[in-house]
Design a protein around this motif. Structure first.
Motif, PDB file in Angstrom:
ATOM      1  N   ASP A  81     -79.347  39.736 -17.075  1.00  7.94           N
ATOM      2  CA  ASP A  81     -80.342  39.658 -18.146  1.00  7.94           C
ATOM      3  C   ASP A  81     -81.490  38.765 -17.697  1.00  7.94           C
ATOM      4  OD1 ASP A  81     -81.799  39.550 -20.409  1.00  7.94           O
ATOM      5  OD2 ASP A  81     -80.150  38.957 -21.732  1.00  7.94           O
ATOM      6  N   PHE A  82     -82.482  39.379 -17.041  1.00  8.64           N
ATOM      7  CA  PHE A  82     -83.610  38.612 -16.536  1.00  8.64           C
ATOM      8  C   PHE A  82     -84.473  38.067 -17.670  1.00  8.64           C
ATOM      9  CE2 PHE A  82     -82.899  41.217 -12.618  1.00  8.64           C
ATOM     10  CZ  PHE A  82     -82.621  40.149 -11.769  1.00  8.64           C
ATOM     11  N   ALA A  83     -84.534  38.782 -18.798  1.00 11.86           N
ATOM     12  CA  ALA A  83     -85.321  38.289 -19.930  1.00 11.86           C
ATOM     13  C   ALA A  83     -84.788  36.948 -20.424  1.00 11.86           C
ATOM     14  CB  ALA A  83     -85.316  39.316 -21.055  1.00 11.86           C
ATOM     15  N   SER A  88     -93.088  36.910 -20.223  1.00 13.03           N
ATOM     16  CA  SER A  88     -93.227  38.370 -20.094  1.00 13.03           C
ATOM     17  C   SER A  88     -93.210  38.859 -18.648  1.00 13.03           C
ATOM     18  CB  SER A  88     -94.545  38.823 -20.759  1.00 13.03           C
ATOM     19  OG  SER A  88     -94.549  38.507 -22.132  1.00 13.03           O
ATOM     20  N   VAL A  89     -93.739  38.065 -17.725  1.00 12.45           N
ATOM     21  CA  VAL A  89     -93.881  38.516 -16.331  1.00 12.45           C
ATOM     22  C   VAL A  89     -92.542  38.424 -15.609  1.00 12.45           C
ATOM     23  CG1 VAL A  89     -94.997  38.088 -14.114  1.00 12.45           C
ATOM     24  CG2 VAL A  89     -96.303  37.856 -16.241  1.00 12.45           C
ATOM     25  N   PRO A  90     -92.058  39.529 -15.037  1.00 12.50           N
ATOM     26  CA  PRO A  90     -90.776  39.527 -14.316  1.00 12.50           C
ATOM     27  C   PRO A  90     -90.898  38.851 -12.947  1.00 12.50           C
ATOM     28  CG  PRO A  90     -91.805  41.678 -14.136  1.00 12.50           C
ATOM     29  CD  PRO A  90     -92.691  40.873 -15.047  1.00 12.50           C
ATOM     30  N   ARG A  91     -90.658  37.563 -12.896  1.00 11.18           N
ATOM     31  CA  ARG A  91     -90.829  36.803 -11.653  1.00 11.18           C
ATOM     32  C   ARG A  91     -89.981  37.367 -10.522  1.00 11.18           C
ATOM     33  NH1 ARG A  91     -92.662  31.899  -9.585  1.00 11.18           N
ATOM     34  NH2 ARG A  91     -91.215  30.802  -8.204  1.00 11.18           N
ATOM     35  N   HIS A  92     -88.823  37.923 -10.833  1.00  7.48           N
ATOM     36  CA  HIS A  92     -87.953  38.456  -9.790  1.00  7.48           C
ATOM     37  C   HIS A  92     -88.569  39.659  -9.078  1.00  7.48           C
ATOM     38  CE1 HIS A  92     -86.985  40.835 -13.395  1.00  7.48           C
ATOM     39  NE2 HIS A  92     -86.668  41.812 -12.562  1.00  7.48           N
ATOM     40  N   ALA A  93     -89.598  40.281  -9.689  1.00  4.49           N
ATOM     41  CA  ALA A  93     -90.278  41.403  -9.034  1.00  4.49           C
ATOM     42  C   ALA A  93     -91.177  40.940  -7.906  1.00  4.49           C
ATOM     43  CB  ALA A  93     -91.102  42.188 -10.064  1.00  4.49           C
ATOM     44  N   PHE A  94     -91.409  39.630  -7.818  1.00  7.70           N
ATOM     45  CA  PHE A  94     -92.295  39.073  -6.801  1.00  7.70           C
ATOM     46  C   PHE A  94     -91.533  38.319  -5.709  1.00  7.70           C
ATOM     47  CE2 PHE A  94     -94.626  39.697 -10.655  1.00  7.70           C
ATOM     48  CZ  PHE A  94     -95.864  40.153 -10.245  1.00  7.70           C
ATOM     49  N   GLY A 119     -98.436  37.222  -5.602  1.00  2.00           N
ATOM     50  CA  GLY A 119     -99.033  37.833  -6.794  1.00  2.00           C
ATOM     51  C   GLY A 119     -98.501  37.331  -8.124  1.00  2.00           C
ATOM     52  N   TYR A 120     -97.610  36.340  -8.129  1.00  2.00           N
ATOM     53  CA  TYR A 120     -96.997  35.942  -9.408  1.00  2.00           C
ATOM     54  C   TYR A 120     -97.999  35.294 -10.361  1.00  2.00           C
ATOM     55  CZ  TYR A 120     -94.244  33.530 -12.913  1.00  2.00           C
ATOM     56  OH  TYR A 120     -93.762  33.057 -14.110  1.00  2.00           O
ATOM     57  N   THR A 121     -98.726  34.266  -9.906  1.00  2.00           N
ATOM     58  CA  THR A 121     -99.676  33.629 -10.807  1.00  2.00           C
ATOM     59  C   THR A 121    -100.776  34.611 -11.217  1.00  2.00           C
ATOM     60  OG1 THR A 121    -100.861  32.711  -8.901  1.00  2.00           O
ATOM     61  CG2 THR A 121     -99.265  31.288 -10.000  1.00  2.00           C
ATOM     62  N   VAL A 122    -101.114  35.529 -10.311  1.00  2.00           N
ATOM     63  CA  VAL A 122    -102.086  36.579 -10.635  1.00  2.00           C
ATOM     64  C   VAL A 122    -101.581  37.413 -11.810  1.00  2.00           C
ATOM     65  CG1 VAL A 122    -103.299  38.606  -9.736  1.00  2.00           C
ATOM     66  CG2 VAL A 122    -102.875  36.644  -8.234  1.00  2.00           C
ATOM     67  N   ALA A 123    -100.292  37.753 -11.780  1.00  2.00           N
ATOM     68  CA  ALA A 123     -99.707  38.565 -12.846  1.00  2.00           C
ATOM     69  C   ALA A 123     -99.692  37.827 -14.179  1.00  2.00           C
ATOM     70  CB  ALA A 123     -98.291  38.984 -12.458  1.00  2.00           C
ATOM     71  N   VAL A 124     -99.400  36.533 -14.151  1.00  4.66           N
ATOM     72  CA  VAL A 124     -99.390  35.759 -15.399  1.00  4.66           C
ATOM     73  C   VAL A 124    -100.787  35.742 -16.016  1.00  4.66           C
ATOM     74  CG1 VAL A 124     -98.960  33.507 -16.445  1.00  4.66           C
ATOM     75  CG2 VAL A 124     -97.449  34.332 -14.637  1.00  4.66           C
ATOM     76  N   LEU A 125    -101.802  35.578 -15.179  1.00  7.30           N
ATOM     77  CA  LEU A 125    -103.174  35.622 -15.681  1.00  7.30           C
ATOM     78  C   LEU A 125    -103.515  37.008 -16.221  1.00  7.30           C
ATOM     79  CD1 LEU A 125    -104.850  33.494 -12.893  1.00  7.30           C
ATOM     80  CD2 LEU A 125    -104.746  32.914 -15.315  1.00  7.30           C
ATOM     81  N   ALA A 126    -103.041  38.052 -15.535  1.00  8.72           N
ATOM     82  CA  ALA A 126    -103.280  39.420 -15.998  1.00  8.72           C
ATOM     83  C   ALA A 126    -102.614  39.667 -17.345  1.00  8.72           C
ATOM     84  CB  ALA A 126    -102.776  40.415 -14.960  1.00  8.72           C
ATOM     85  N   GLU A 127    -101.475  39.037 -17.578  1.00  4.69           N
ATOM     86  CA  GLU A 127    -100.789  39.168 -18.861  1.00  4.69           C
ATOM     87  C   GLU A 127    -101.612  38.539 -19.988  1.00  4.69           C
ATOM     88  OE1 GLU A 127     -97.885  40.390 -21.460  1.00  4.69           O
ATOM     89  OE2 GLU A 127     -97.933  40.829 -19.290  1.00  4.69           O
ATOM     90  N   ILE A 128    -102.382  37.508 -19.650  1.00  4.08           N
ATOM     91  CA  ILE A 128    -103.173  36.805 -20.658  1.00  4.08           C
ATOM     92  C   ILE A 128    -104.492  37.512 -20.949  1.00  4.08           C
ATOM     93  CG2 ILE A 128    -104.388  34.651 -21.197  1.00  4.08           C
ATOM     94  CD1 ILE A 128    -102.277  33.203 -19.465  1.00  4.08           C
TER      95      ILE A 128
END
Length: 247
Positions: free
Chosen positions: A2-4, A33-39, A88-97
């Motif tokens: 359960d990654f969530a 929201s961002v799945p860190r394990h994908a990075f 790309g993780y911090t990039v994804a968090v910003l994209a989520e915002i």
């Protein structure tokens, strides 16, 4: 697995008084929201508060990523440039915002650009533009930016990045050589100090991990020695050539 639930636990620890590096909105919500394990190829360990190494670069620990993101004071309609895309993780968090189309990122290491693009695609943020560039030059084609995040250290913000910042915008980066401070700059001057940090220096062409020769000084020494050898004439050249032969 359960990654969530792991994400919730990770963000809760970053919001707890013992760390207190992340606020509930908007950074905390985005990190949930961002799945860190994908990075990262680390499974459940991706949600531990620790840094990892990948292709010669450091993948920031969640607490450090949170500090950077909070220091930007990001708003939902901001246009953002990230210098040092990494995985790309911090990039994804910003994209989520702010939305993927409002985030641009650059990295000087081509293999990291490829990885970041793949990771962002797999995580659902493939509309983010990631380009292979010298970070100090930024990405002027899409300027100005309301927020610029530099994930590498320099003595001062590069002039090109300052010029790409929109009026009223904010640039955040680690500054200094030995002792570094995380500073926020607005209108060309430091306005906030977010404390001690330790980041790798902002690289220039030839220093990236996948360059043919990373150390510029060594490469330049070899080139100079070769040119000097070509200028030699007569007995000196013959003597040196004879000495270098393998019998």
């Amino acid at each position: 697995m359960d990654f969530a639930a792991l994400r919730d636990s990770m963000v809760a620890s970053l919001q707890h008084d013992t760390k207190g590096v992340v606020e509930a909105e908007p950074v905390g919500r985005a990190m949930r929201s961002v799945p860190r394990h994908a990075f990262l190829d680390e499974g459940h360990r991706s949600y531990m508060d620790q840094a990892f190494e990948h292709r010669g670069t450091t993948v920031l620990a969640p607490s450090m990523a949170g500090r950077l993101l909070e220091s930007l004071a990001i708003e939902s309609d901001d246009s953002v440039l990230v210098v040092g895309a990494g995985v790309g993780y911090t990039v994804a968090v910003l994209a989520e915002i702010v939305g993927p189309k409002r985030v641009h990122a650059v990295d000087i290491t081509r293999s990291l650009v490829i990885d970041a693009r793949r990771n962002l695609h797999n995580a659902g943020y493939d509309a983010v533009l990631v380009d292979c560039r010298d970070g100090a030059s930024g990405l002027p084609e899409y300027a100005p930016y309301d927020r610029i995040l530099v994930e590498a250290a320099a003595v001062r913000p590069p002039d090109a990045l300052v010029r790409q910042l929109a009026p009223g915008g904010r640039l955040v980066m680690p500054t200094g050589t030995g002792d570094q401070r995380l500073l926020a700059f607005e209108a060309g001057r430091a306005v906030r100090d977010f404390g001690d940090v330790g980041f790798a220096p902002l690289l220039v062409e030839g220093e990236q991990a996948d360059a043919i020769e990373r150390n510029r000084t060594r490469r330049e020494d070899v080139e100079r020695a070769s040119k000097a050898a070509e200028r030699r004439r007569g007995w000196e050249r013959e003597w040196i050539d004879w000495e270098s032969q393998d019998y």
